[in-house]
Each structure stands twice: as C-alpha cells, then as structure tokens.
Write a protein that holds these residues in place. Structure first.
Motif, PDB file in Angstrom:
ATOM      1  N   LYS A  59     -29.306 -12.888  11.589  1.00 22.36           N
ATOM      2  CA  LYS A  59     -28.778 -13.598  12.571  1.00 22.36           C
ATOM      3  C   LYS A  59     -29.129 -13.072  13.828  1.00 22.36           C
ATOM      4  O   LYS A  59     -29.535 -13.887  14.987  1.00 22.36           O
ATOM      5  CB  LYS A  59     -27.263 -13.674  12.527  1.00 22.36           C
ATOM      6  CG  LYS A  59     -26.825 -14.678  11.593  1.00 22.36           C
ATOM      7  CD  LYS A  59     -25.130 -15.048  11.852  1.00 22.36           C
ATOM      8  CE  LYS A  59     -25.038 -15.873  12.805  1.00 22.36           C
ATOM      9  NZ  LYS A  59     -25.370 -17.276  12.482  1.00 22.36           N
ATOM     10  N   LEU A  60     -29.362 -11.801  14.088  1.00 25.76           N
ATOM     11  CA  LEU A  60     -29.817 -11.210  15.358  1.00 25.76           C
ATOM     12  C   LEU A  60     -31.364 -11.314  15.478  1.00 25.76           C
ATOM     13  O   LEU A  60     -31.939 -11.617  16.364  1.00 25.76           O
ATOM     14  CB  LEU A  60     -29.510  -9.561  15.436  1.00 25.76           C
ATOM     15  CG  LEU A  60     -29.854  -8.938  16.651  1.00 25.76           C
ATOM     16  CD1 LEU A  60     -29.134  -9.335  17.885  1.00 25.76           C
ATOM     17  CD2 LEU A  60     -29.734  -7.440  16.576  1.00 25.76           C
ATOM     18  N   ALA A  61     -32.068 -11.305  14.195  1.00 25.31           N
ATOM     19  CA  ALA A  61     -33.349 -11.626  14.305  1.00 25.31           C
ATOM     20  C   ALA A  61     -34.025 -13.193  14.735  1.00 25.31           C
ATOM     21  O   ALA A  61     -34.947 -13.159  15.272  1.00 25.31           O
ATOM     22  CB  ALA A  61     -34.074 -11.032  12.937  1.00 25.31           C
ATOM     23  N   VAL A  62     -32.993 -13.868  14.332  1.00 24.36           N
ATOM     24  CA  VAL A  62     -33.428 -15.231  14.566  1.00 24.36           C
ATOM     25  C   VAL A  62     -32.684 -15.751  15.734  1.00 24.36           C
ATOM     26  O   VAL A  62     -32.546 -17.143  15.913  1.00 24.36           O
ATOM     27  CB  VAL A  62     -33.209 -16.193  13.231  1.00 24.36           C
ATOM     28  CG1 VAL A  62     -34.251 -15.513  12.201  1.00 24.36           C
ATOM     29  CG2 VAL A  62     -32.029 -16.101  12.696  1.00 24.36           C
ATOM     30  N   ASP A  64     -31.294 -17.025  19.339  1.00 29.43           N
ATOM     31  CA  ASP A  64     -31.883 -17.581  20.647  1.00 29.43           C
ATOM     32  C   ASP A  64     -31.576 -16.558  21.725  1.00 29.43           C
ATOM     33  O   ASP A  64     -30.694 -16.052  22.108  1.00 29.43           O
ATOM     34  CB  ASP A  64     -30.991 -19.056  21.239  1.00 29.43           C
ATOM     35  CG  ASP A  64     -31.611 -19.293  22.182  1.00 29.43           C
ATOM     36  OD1 ASP A  64     -32.605 -19.131  22.784  1.00 29.43           O
ATOM     37  OD2 ASP A  64     -30.904 -20.146  22.906  1.00 29.43           O
ATOM     38  N   LYS A  65     -32.733 -16.104  22.223  1.00 31.98           N
ATOM     39  CA  LYS A  65     -32.630 -14.907  23.030  1.00 31.98           C
ATOM     40  C   LYS A  65     -32.580 -15.354  24.684  1.00 31.98           C
ATOM     41  O   LYS A  65     -32.442 -14.437  25.167  1.00 31.98           O
ATOM     42  CB  LYS A  65     -34.025 -14.041  22.780  1.00 31.98           C
ATOM     43  CG  LYS A  65     -34.085 -13.514  21.809  1.00 31.98           C
ATOM     44  CD  LYS A  65     -33.461 -12.384  20.856  1.00 31.98           C
ATOM     45  CE  LYS A  65     -33.683 -11.763  19.762  1.00 31.98           C
ATOM     46  NZ  LYS A  65     -33.706 -12.559  18.470  1.00 31.98           N
ATOM     47  N   SER A  66     -32.231 -16.468  24.749  1.00 29.32           N
ATOM     48  CA  SER A  66     -32.056 -17.033  26.161  1.00 29.32           C
ATOM     49  C   SER A  66     -30.628 -16.751  26.733  1.00 29.32           C
ATOM     50  O   SER A  66     -29.993 -16.261  25.693  1.00 29.32           O
ATOM     51  CB  SER A  66     -32.540 -18.425  26.132  1.00 29.32           C
ATOM     52  OG  SER A  66     -31.312 -19.284  25.541  1.00 29.32           O
ATOM     53  N   ASN A  68     -28.272 -18.458  27.419  1.00 30.42           N
ATOM     54  CA  ASN A  68     -27.381 -19.379  26.767  1.00 30.42           C
ATOM     55  C   ASN A  68     -26.913 -19.168  25.103  1.00 30.42           C
ATOM     56  O   ASN A  68     -26.228 -19.934  24.814  1.00 30.42           O
ATOM     57  CB  ASN A  68     -27.873 -21.059  26.913  1.00 30.42           C
ATOM     58  CG  ASN A  68     -28.114 -21.372  28.357  1.00 30.42           C
ATOM     59  OD1 ASN A  68     -27.586 -20.773  29.183  1.00 30.42           O
ATOM     60  ND2 ASN A  68     -29.136 -22.391  28.598  1.00 30.42           N
ATOM     61  N   GLY A  69     -27.781 -18.483  24.548  1.00 33.43           N
ATOM     62  CA  GLY A  69     -27.474 -17.938  23.029  1.00 33.43           C
ATOM     63  C   GLY A  69     -26.230 -17.534  23.054  1.00 33.43           C
ATOM     64  O   GLY A  69     -25.634 -16.495  23.782  1.00 33.43           O
ATOM     65  N   GLY A  70     -25.660 -17.573  21.658  1.00 32.31           N
ATOM     66  CA  GLY A  70     -24.155 -16.726  21.369  1.00 32.31           C
ATOM     67  C   GLY A  70     -24.877 -15.404  20.871  1.00 32.31           C
ATOM     68  O   GLY A  70     -25.004 -15.145  19.606  1.00 32.31           O
ATOM     69  N   GLY A  71     -24.817 -14.384  21.810  1.00 37.95           N
ATOM     70  CA  GLY A  71     -25.521 -12.919  21.479  1.00 37.95           C
ATOM     71  C   GLY A  71     -24.372 -12.184  20.771  1.00 37.95           C
ATOM     72  O   GLY A  71     -24.809 -10.976  20.380  1.00 37.95           O
ATOM     73  N   SER A  72     -22.950 -12.464  20.552  1.00 36.37           N
ATOM     74  CA  SER A  72     -22.223 -11.337  20.295  1.00 36.37           C
ATOM     75  C   SER A  72     -22.102 -11.857  18.694  1.00 36.37           C
ATOM     76  O   SER A  72     -21.372 -11.008  18.039  1.00 36.37           O
ATOM     77  CB  SER A  72     -20.765 -11.344  20.782  1.00 36.37           C
ATOM     78  OG  SER A  72     -20.201 -12.646  20.637  1.00 36.37           O
ATOM     79  N   GLU A  73     -22.236 -12.929  18.152  1.00 38.74           N
ATOM     80  CA  GLU A  73     -21.970 -13.071  16.841  1.00 38.74           C
ATOM     81  C   GLU A  73     -22.780 -12.567  15.754  1.00 38.74           C
ATOM     82  O   GLU A  73     -21.889 -12.067  14.947  1.00 38.74           O
ATOM     83  CB  GLU A  73     -22.436 -14.966  16.575  1.00 38.74           C
ATOM     84  CG  GLU A  73     -21.957 -15.109  15.121  1.00 38.74           C
ATOM     85  CD  GLU A  73     -22.339 -16.448  14.814  1.00 38.74           C
ATOM     86  OE1 GLU A  73     -21.903 -17.046  13.562  1.00 38.74           O
ATOM     87  OE2 GLU A  73     -22.948 -17.186  15.448  1.00 38.74           O
ATOM     88  N   PRO A  74     -23.734 -12.098  15.902  1.00 37.96           N
ATOM     89  CA  PRO A  74     -24.434 -10.912  14.989  1.00 37.96           C
ATOM     90  C   PRO A  74     -23.714  -9.814  14.766  1.00 37.96           C
ATOM     91  O   PRO A  74     -23.651  -9.041  13.859  1.00 37.96           O
ATOM     92  CB  PRO A  74     -26.045 -11.008  15.397  1.00 37.96           C
ATOM     93  CG  PRO A  74     -26.275 -12.138  16.024  1.00 37.96           C
ATOM     94  CD  PRO A  74     -24.941 -12.634  16.805  1.00 37.96           C
ATOM     95  N   PHE A  75     -23.566  -9.335  15.993  1.00 37.78           N
ATOM     96  CA  PHE A  75     -22.553  -8.142  16.211  1.00 37.78           C
ATOM     97  C   PHE A  75     -21.175  -8.097  15.363  1.00 37.78           C
ATOM     98  O   PHE A  75     -20.928  -7.116  14.943  1.00 37.78           O
ATOM     99  CB  PHE A  75     -22.764  -7.300  17.628  1.00 37.78           C
ATOM    100  CG  PHE A  75     -23.931  -7.238  18.267  1.00 37.78           C
ATOM    101  CD1 PHE A  75     -24.873  -6.047  17.798  1.00 37.78           C
ATOM    102  CD2 PHE A  75     -24.561  -8.420  19.019  1.00 37.78           C
ATOM    103  CE1 PHE A  75     -25.919  -5.994  18.381  1.00 37.78           C
ATOM    104  CE2 PHE A  75     -25.772  -7.951  19.692  1.00 37.78           C
ATOM    105  CZ  PHE A  75     -26.371  -6.885  19.142  1.00 37.78           C
TER     106      PHE A  75
END
Length: 100
Positions: A59-62, A64-66, A68-75
């Motif tokens: 999920k971290l690899a794919v 959305d790096k902008s 607005n992306g949900g950045g904490s879910e992969p972690f």
C-alpha cells in the motif's frame, strides 16, 4: 514457472534446517490437542503478521504521494503486522522456555 521455482527453493531451505518446523513444543500439564492447536495458532499469527506487514509495504508503494493522499494507512498495516509478529514470537519463546 517462477512460483514453482520459489516453492522448490523453500522446500530445499526447509530441508536444510534454515526454516524452523511448525511442530509446536508440548506444554507440560496441557492436553495434547489443546497444546497443538495453541502452538499452530501462534504460528498462524506470525504468518498473519507477515501478511499484514507485506500488505502495508504494498500500500505504501502504490499510495498517492500527493498532499491529499491517505499517508498513514500503510503504516497502520505495517505496525499491526510487526506487532503481531513480535507478540507471537515472544509467546512462542516463553512457551518453549516453560516446556523446555
């Protein structure tokens, strides 16, 4: 084709003793069936933790790096997977120390 090669390599690694067997240690005073189910359950918890950690990396690899992306879910996935691995590994070590 690649899966067959991977399966063959895993079989050879298990044959050489690099991968530990999943046969749990008998716990004194506990019924054999209960002991086996508990031991295999801990091994399955390790596999679930590995799967959760791998899914978090995916999920971290794919993701959305902008901004607005949900950045904490992969972690969250990776943290939960690592926590499951640590918990089950420590329980296996404790039970093997008791049974040892």
């Amino acid at each position: 084709m690649a899966f067959e090669r991977l399966a063959a390599e895993m079989y050879l690694a298990a044959d050489d003793g690099l991968i530990p067997g999943a046969k749990p240690t008998q716990i004194p005073g506990m019924d054999e069936a209960v002991s086996d189910i508990f031991g295999y359950g801990l091994w399955l918890l390790i596999l679930a933790g590995v799967g959760g950690t791998g899914f978090g990396v995916y999920k971290l690899a794919v993701a959305d790096k902008s901004r607005n992306g949900g950045g904490s879910e992969p972690f969250k996935w990776m943290g939960g997977g690592v926590a499951a691995i640590i918990l089950s590994s420590s329980l296996i070590a404790i039970l093997n120390g008791i049974a040892g």
